[in-house]
Design a protein around this motif. Structure first.
Motif, short mmCIF file in Angstrom:
data_model
loop_
_atom_site.label_atom_id
_atom_site.label_comp_id
_atom_site.label_asym_id
_atom_site.label_seq_id
_atom_site.Cartn_x
_atom_site.Cartn_y
_atom_site.Cartn_z
N ASN A 21 0.84 -1.17 0.00
CA ASN A 21 0.00 0.00 0.00
C ASN A 21 0.88 1.22 0.00
N GLU A 22 0.30 2.39 -0.32
CA GLU A 22 1.04 3.63 -0.31
C GLU A 22 0.33 4.64 0.59
N LEU A 23 1.09 5.60 1.11
CA LEU A 23 0.52 6.67 1.90
C LEU A 23 0.12 7.81 1.01
N GLU A 24 -0.92 8.52 1.40
CA GLU A 24 -1.34 9.71 0.68
C GLU A 24 -0.98 10.93 1.50
N PRO A 25 -0.42 11.97 0.86
CA PRO A 25 -0.05 13.16 1.61
C PRO A 25 -1.28 13.90 2.12
N SER A 26 -1.08 14.73 3.16
CA SER A 26 -2.17 15.48 3.76
C SER A 26 -1.79 16.94 3.89
N THR A 27 -2.80 17.80 3.87
CA THR A 27 -2.59 19.23 4.06
C THR A 27 -3.35 19.74 5.27
N GLU A 28 -3.67 18.86 6.23
CA GLU A 28 -4.43 19.26 7.42
C GLU A 28 -3.62 20.25 8.27
N LEU A 29 -4.34 21.11 9.02
CA LEU A 29 -3.70 22.06 9.90
C LEU A 29 -3.11 21.37 11.12
N ARG A 30 -2.09 21.96 11.68
CA ARG A 30 -1.43 21.40 12.85
C ARG A 30 -2.10 21.87 14.14
N VAL A 31 -1.87 21.10 15.22
CA VAL A 31 -2.31 21.52 16.54
C VAL A 31 -1.61 22.83 16.88
N GLU A 32 -2.34 23.75 17.50
CA GLU A 32 -1.84 25.11 17.67
C GLU A 32 -0.51 25.16 18.41
N ASN A 33 -0.37 24.42 19.51
CA ASN A 33 0.87 24.49 20.28
C ASN A 33 1.85 23.37 19.94
N ASN A 34 1.52 22.56 18.94
CA ASN A 34 2.39 21.50 18.42
C ASN A 34 2.62 20.34 19.38
N VAL A 35 2.00 20.33 20.55
CA VAL A 35 2.12 19.20 21.46
C VAL A 35 1.02 18.20 21.11
N PRO A 36 1.38 16.96 20.77
CA PRO A 36 0.36 16.00 20.33
C PRO A 36 -0.72 15.76 21.38
N ILE A 37 -1.93 15.55 20.88
CA ILE A 37 -3.08 15.17 21.70
C ILE A 37 -3.32 13.69 21.51
N VAL A 38 -3.39 12.95 22.61
CA VAL A 38 -3.72 11.53 22.55
C VAL A 38 -4.89 11.24 23.48
N GLN A 39 -5.47 10.07 23.32
CA GLN A 39 -6.66 9.69 24.07
C GLN A 39 -6.35 8.54 25.03
N ASP A 184 9.41 15.46 17.20
CA ASP A 184 9.89 15.71 18.55
C ASP A 184 9.30 14.72 19.54
N TYR A 185 8.42 13.82 19.06
CA TYR A 185 7.72 12.90 19.95
C TYR A 185 7.80 11.47 19.39
N ILE A 186 9.03 10.98 19.27
CA ILE A 186 9.28 9.64 18.73
C ILE A 186 9.53 8.66 19.86
N THR A 187 8.83 7.53 19.81
CA THR A 187 9.11 6.39 20.68
C THR A 187 9.61 5.25 19.82
N GLN A 328 6.89 12.36 27.74
CA GLN A 328 6.86 13.27 26.60
C GLN A 328 5.96 14.49 26.83
N GLY A 329 5.19 14.49 27.91
CA GLY A 329 4.31 15.61 28.18
C GLY A 329 3.19 15.76 27.18
N LEU A 330 2.67 14.61 26.69
CA LEU A 330 1.60 14.65 25.70
C LEU A 330 0.30 15.17 26.33
N GLN A 331 -0.57 15.73 25.49
CA GLN A 331 -1.84 16.26 25.96
C GLN A 331 -2.90 15.16 26.00
N LEU A 332 -3.60 15.07 27.12
CA LEU A 332 -4.77 14.22 27.25
C LEU A 332 -5.99 15.12 27.43
N PRO A 333 -7.05 14.94 26.65
CA PRO A 333 -8.24 15.78 26.81
C PRO A 333 -8.80 15.68 28.22
#
Length: 333
Positions: A21-39, A184-187, A328-333
């Motif tokens: 399979n191949e990946l498709e590029p995206s043009t979505e906007l980034r999170v405002e403060n660049n810190v990933p949000i996870v659930q 900046d958030y690689i495991t 990593q200081g990730l954001q949790l809602p």
């Protein structure tokens, strides 16, 4: 070095397969403060892209022979079906004693589902194994010859495995925009031989297992995004060891542990007869000596491959989740 033979003999061999399979590029906007949000619970459906080529390596007819073919290196990408940019990324490396195993092992797919459904991009990597006869520097070959014959082939196989895993990491960085990840958030993590490699990728210098070979000796290096750099933020070690780093020190006199190493999560069965529990204790002692953040889970009475282990009612996926989020200081809602 005296524990090396125990650390590399008899690791589990698990196999599976995938489709391209191949990946498709995206043009979505980034999170405002660049810190990933996870659930903390599974919120997202998962999108799977299988058998993506991340580079090439040579496969020789015999040890470093001139008769060699280009070997395609493959990985699978598991993505959350969401609109977010700056997602964290978890690159995982399978076990199998450097002689077998697969990126599509069922336990790894379970990990992928856990993390992708909570907001991570999860990447599972294949790499060259012992019978693929990857290119090995001559000084590494000479060092391998000092081991018993039943172990020397595995020692040689460790070199291209580390080289390939690092190529996968550079591919990840080169495709960060397409993957919509924040580098900046690689495991990096793995089980058994994969954990040996994950620890090596996280601790060693970027040039290790790369610069020992020239592109004249291994022209496929040019296909592995040599211009990319990376920073590992957390390491997940499931019943692994520092054996590849021991070899790096034995061959090149490179000692790589220092205070700047990434936080480390260790889970290891106390009754492991494949990669002895002493390997976990060694890593724990090193991390404590440098005062680096460490999560340490001795799995009492459990042997090798303890995927279903529970600690205080929590599976390893959840424990590692909590560790990564905290470190990593990730954001949790």
């Amino acid at each position: 070095m005296k524990n090396l033979t125990l650390s590399i003999v008899g690791l589990l061999i698990l196999c599976s397969c995938g489709e391209e399979n191949e990946l498709e590029p995206s043009t979505e906007l980034r999170v405002e403060n660049n810190v990933p949000i996870v659930q903390s619970s599974p919120l997202y459906d998962m999108i799977i892209n299988e058998d993506i080529t991340y580079g090439e390596g040579l496969s020789h007819e015999s040890l470093n022979s001139l008769n060699a073919t280009r070997f395609p290196l493959k990985l699978d990408v598991y993505r959350p079906d969401n609109e977010l940019q700056d997602r964290p990324v978890f690159l995982f490396i399978h076990g199998g004693g450097f002689v077998g195993g697969s990126k599509q092992q069922s336990n790894i797919v379970n990990f992928a589902e856990y993390y992708a459904s909570r907001g991570w991009v999860f990447i599972s990597v294949d790499y060259r194994l012992k019978d693929d006869n990857g290119t090995v520097p001559e000084e590494w070959v000479e060092h391998a010859a000092t081991f018993p014959p039943e172990d020397s082939g595995t020692v040689r196989a460790i070199y291209p495995a580390q080289r390939d895993a690092k190529a996968a990491m550079r591919w990840l960085v080169a495709h960060a925009d397409t993957l919509r990840v924040n580098t900046d958030y690689i495991t990096v993590g793995g089980g058994s031989a994969g954990a040996i490699t994950a620890v090596t990728v996280g601790i060693s210098n970027e040039g290790d297992f790369r610069d020992e070979l020239s592109t004249d000796q291994d022209p496929t290096l040019d296909q592995t995004h040599l211009d990319q750099t990376y920073r590992i933020r957390t390491i997940i070690d499931l019943w692994g060891s520092k054996v590849a780093l021991d070899l790096l020190e034995g061959v090149y006199d490179h000692e790589r542990f220092d205070t700047g190493d990434p936080p480390l999560f260790i889970a290891h069965g106390t009754e492991d007869n494949t990669v002895p529990f002493a390997a976990a204790e060694e890593l724990k002692a090193i991390y404590e000596s440098f005062d680096i953040p460490l999560a340490y889970y001795p799995l009492e009475g459990i042997g090798h491959g303890a995927w279903n282990a529970m600690v205080d009612g929590k599976r390893l996926e959840e424990l590692a989740f909590e560790f990564i989020v905290e470190q990593q200081g990730l954001q949790l809602p």
